[in-house]
Design a protein around this motif. Structure first.
Motif, PDB file in Angstrom:
ATOM      1  N   GLU A  86       4.334   1.980   2.191  1.00  0.00           N
ATOM      2  CA  GLU A  86       5.271   3.096   2.094  1.00  0.00           C
ATOM      3  C   GLU A  86       4.487   4.382   2.281  1.00  0.00           C
ATOM      4  O   GLU A  86       3.333   4.496   1.860  1.00  0.00           O
ATOM      5  CB  GLU A  86       5.987   3.091   0.743  1.00  0.00           C
ATOM      6  N   LEU A  87       5.103   5.317   2.954  1.00  0.00           N
ATOM      7  CA  LEU A  87       4.488   6.615   3.209  1.00  0.00           C
ATOM      8  C   LEU A  87       5.287   7.664   2.447  1.00  0.00           C
ATOM      9  O   LEU A  87       6.427   7.983   2.805  1.00  0.00           O
ATOM     10  CB  LEU A  87       4.488   6.915   4.716  1.00  0.00           C
ATOM     11  N   TRP A 123      10.228   3.048   5.731  1.00  0.00           N
ATOM     12  CA  TRP A 123       9.032   3.104   4.890  1.00  0.00           C
ATOM     13  C   TRP A 123       8.551   4.535   4.650  1.00  0.00           C
ATOM     14  O   TRP A 123       7.569   4.753   3.953  1.00  0.00           O
ATOM     15  CB  TRP A 123       7.891   2.266   5.483  1.00  0.00           C
ATOM     16  N   VAL A 124       9.249   5.510   5.231  1.00  0.00           N
ATOM     17  CA  VAL A 124       8.950   6.918   4.971  1.00  0.00           C
ATOM     18  C   VAL A 124       9.845   7.388   3.834  1.00  0.00           C
ATOM     19  O   VAL A 124      11.068   7.270   3.897  1.00  0.00           O
ATOM     20  CB  VAL A 124       9.178   7.776   6.227  1.00  0.00           C
ATOM     21  N   ILE A 131       0.852  -1.185   0.000  1.00  0.00           N
ATOM     22  CA  ILE A 131       0.000   0.000   0.000  1.00  0.00           C
ATOM     23  C   ILE A 131       0.889   1.237   0.000  1.00  0.00           C
ATOM     24  O   ILE A 131       1.815   1.356   0.814  1.00  0.00           O
ATOM     25  CB  ILE A 131      -0.920   0.035   1.235  1.00  0.00           C
ATOM     26  N   SER A 132       0.634   2.145  -0.928  1.00  0.00           N
ATOM     27  CA  SER A 132       1.331   3.436  -0.971  1.00  0.00           C
ATOM     28  C   SER A 132       0.401   4.507  -0.421  1.00  0.00           C
ATOM     29  O   SER A 132      -0.750   4.615  -0.852  1.00  0.00           O
ATOM     30  CB  SER A 132       1.739   3.789  -2.403  1.00  0.00           C
ATOM     31  N   ILE A 133       0.900   5.281   0.529  1.00  0.00           N
ATOM     32  CA  ILE A 133       0.125   6.390   1.102  1.00  0.00           C
ATOM     33  C   ILE A 133       0.826   7.686   0.698  1.00  0.00           C
ATOM     34  O   ILE A 133       1.984   7.909   1.045  1.00  0.00           O
ATOM     35  CB  ILE A 133       0.028   6.276   2.630  1.00  0.00           C
ATOM     36  N   ILE A 143      -0.210   6.806  11.310  1.00  0.00           N
ATOM     37  CA  ILE A 143      -0.166   5.859  10.191  1.00  0.00           C
ATOM     38  C   ILE A 143       0.451   4.536  10.647  1.00  0.00           C
ATOM     39  O   ILE A 143      -0.047   3.453  10.323  1.00  0.00           O
ATOM     40  CB  ILE A 143       0.628   6.452   9.008  1.00  0.00           C
ATOM     41  N   TYR A 144       1.540   4.621  11.394  1.00  0.00           N
ATOM     42  CA  TYR A 144       2.194   3.404  11.898  1.00  0.00           C
ATOM     43  C   TYR A 144       1.247   2.598  12.787  1.00  0.00           C
ATOM     44  O   TYR A 144       1.159   1.374  12.671  1.00  0.00           O
ATOM     45  CB  TYR A 144       3.454   3.778  12.667  1.00  0.00           C
TER      46      TYR A 144
END
Length: 323
Positions: A36-37, A61-62, A4-6, A24-25
């Motif tokens: 990934e953010l 993941w940021v 999922i990409s945010i 988000i986490y």
């Protein structure tokens, strides 16, 4: 495992970034997805970029993207979608008015087969009566003029399936109204209603000027009705001038002609105002054509921070349904 990409546009949001990332986490850590953010810094002038660097050092993941200048909210979202590689892409704001707790609901509807899951903001805490009223009637006016339906209360908090995201990334116009663009895709869509809480910190960066521009982009980008209105209004004014001319001729033949300075001035002012208005409408369309024919890039990425080996920008190619 699905990814999922945010995508989150950022403009002077230093007070919100750490709290939002933690939120988000807290949501995503409970779910069986890789994620990934992607923060797209839209030319922030506060400490946002330093905070994004700290977050990227802490969480792999940021993934911050730094634009070379302020390009606007809609362009920043587009940049994030261009770089996102998840099986689903979620776009949202980072001020907590788009609740991260709603993400599992979006993902659940996506897993059920919907390509687009659009959130509908029923109310916003702390918003003035003026903004609520203008928003309500703007959507009514927009839908009355446009062939593409935009849901009243629709926000930029939505989920797009990979195929829908790739299709949307093919739209490269500069004056962007993504809410309307999503409506033209034709993919299966579900709606989720929510009440937007107040901002966690700071003030809204959407000034009256920016909101007016976005509203104009929505109207002019998806409808030629303003041009038709200009034509009809011009026709009515021409008819009115003929009737006035006939009246003057009749009065002249009857010998009742009197000095008519006031009438002349009123007519000149009326028709001059109408002409300027019609020229303004046409000028808006011509100006947008001028922007598009130059074919300049939508944005310039000054720096990519983080590991983009698996999240690098993809070449946007034509997507056929069923691929």
């Amino acid at each position: 495992m699905k990814t999922i990409s945010i995508v989150v546009p950022v403009y002077n949001e230093e007070a919100n970034l750490e709290h939002f990332t933690q939120a988000i986490y807290d949501v995503m850590a409970k779910m069986s997805y890789e994620y990934e953010l992607i923060f797209v810094d839209d030319g922030s002038r506060d400490g946002s970029r330093a905070i994004l660097q700290k977050l990227q050092d802490k969480y792999d993941w940021v993934k911050p993207l730094l634009l070379s200048r302020n390009c606007g909210h809609q362009i920043a979202i587009t940049c994030g979608m261009d770089h996102a590689t998840g099986d689903a892409v979620i776009t949202m704001d980072g001020d907590m008015q788009h609740p991260p707790a709603l993400i599992p609901t979006l993902l659940d509807l996506w897993e059920k087969g919907y390509d687009v899951v659009q959130t509908i903001r029923e109310a916003t805490e702390g918003v003035s009566w003026f903004k609520k009223t203008t928003s309500k009637y703007y959507y009514r006016f927009l839908n009355a003029m446009s062939e593409t339906e935009v849901y009243p209360g629709g926000s930029d908090f939505r989920l797009l399936d990979r195929q829908a995201c790739d299709a949307l990334c093919q739209y490269r116009e500069h004056d962007r109204f993504i809410r309307g663009m999503v409506g033209t895709l034709g993919f299966s869509q579900a709606q989720v209603s929510f009440t937007a809480p107040e901002r966690f910190a700071g003030t809204s960066k959407f000034s009256v000027k920016k909101m007016s521009k976005l509203a104009m982009d929505g109207i002019l980008g998806y409808s030629v009705v303003p041009l038709r209105i200009a034509f009809y209004l011009g026709s009515l004014c021409a008819l009115f001038s003929l009737l006035l001319f006939a009246h003057v001729i009749v009065e002249y033949l009857l010998g009742n002609v009197l000095p008519g300075w006031t009438t002349i001035m009123v007519c000149v002012a009326l028709f001059s105002g109408v002409q300027l208005m019609l020229m303004g409408v046409m000028g808006e369309y011509v100006g947008r054509i001028f922007k598009e024919v130059k074919n300049r890039p939508l944005y310039m990425v000054m720096e990519k921070r983080g590991d983009y080996t698996h999240g690098k920008a993809r070449k946007v190619e034509k997507v056929e349904l069923g691929e």
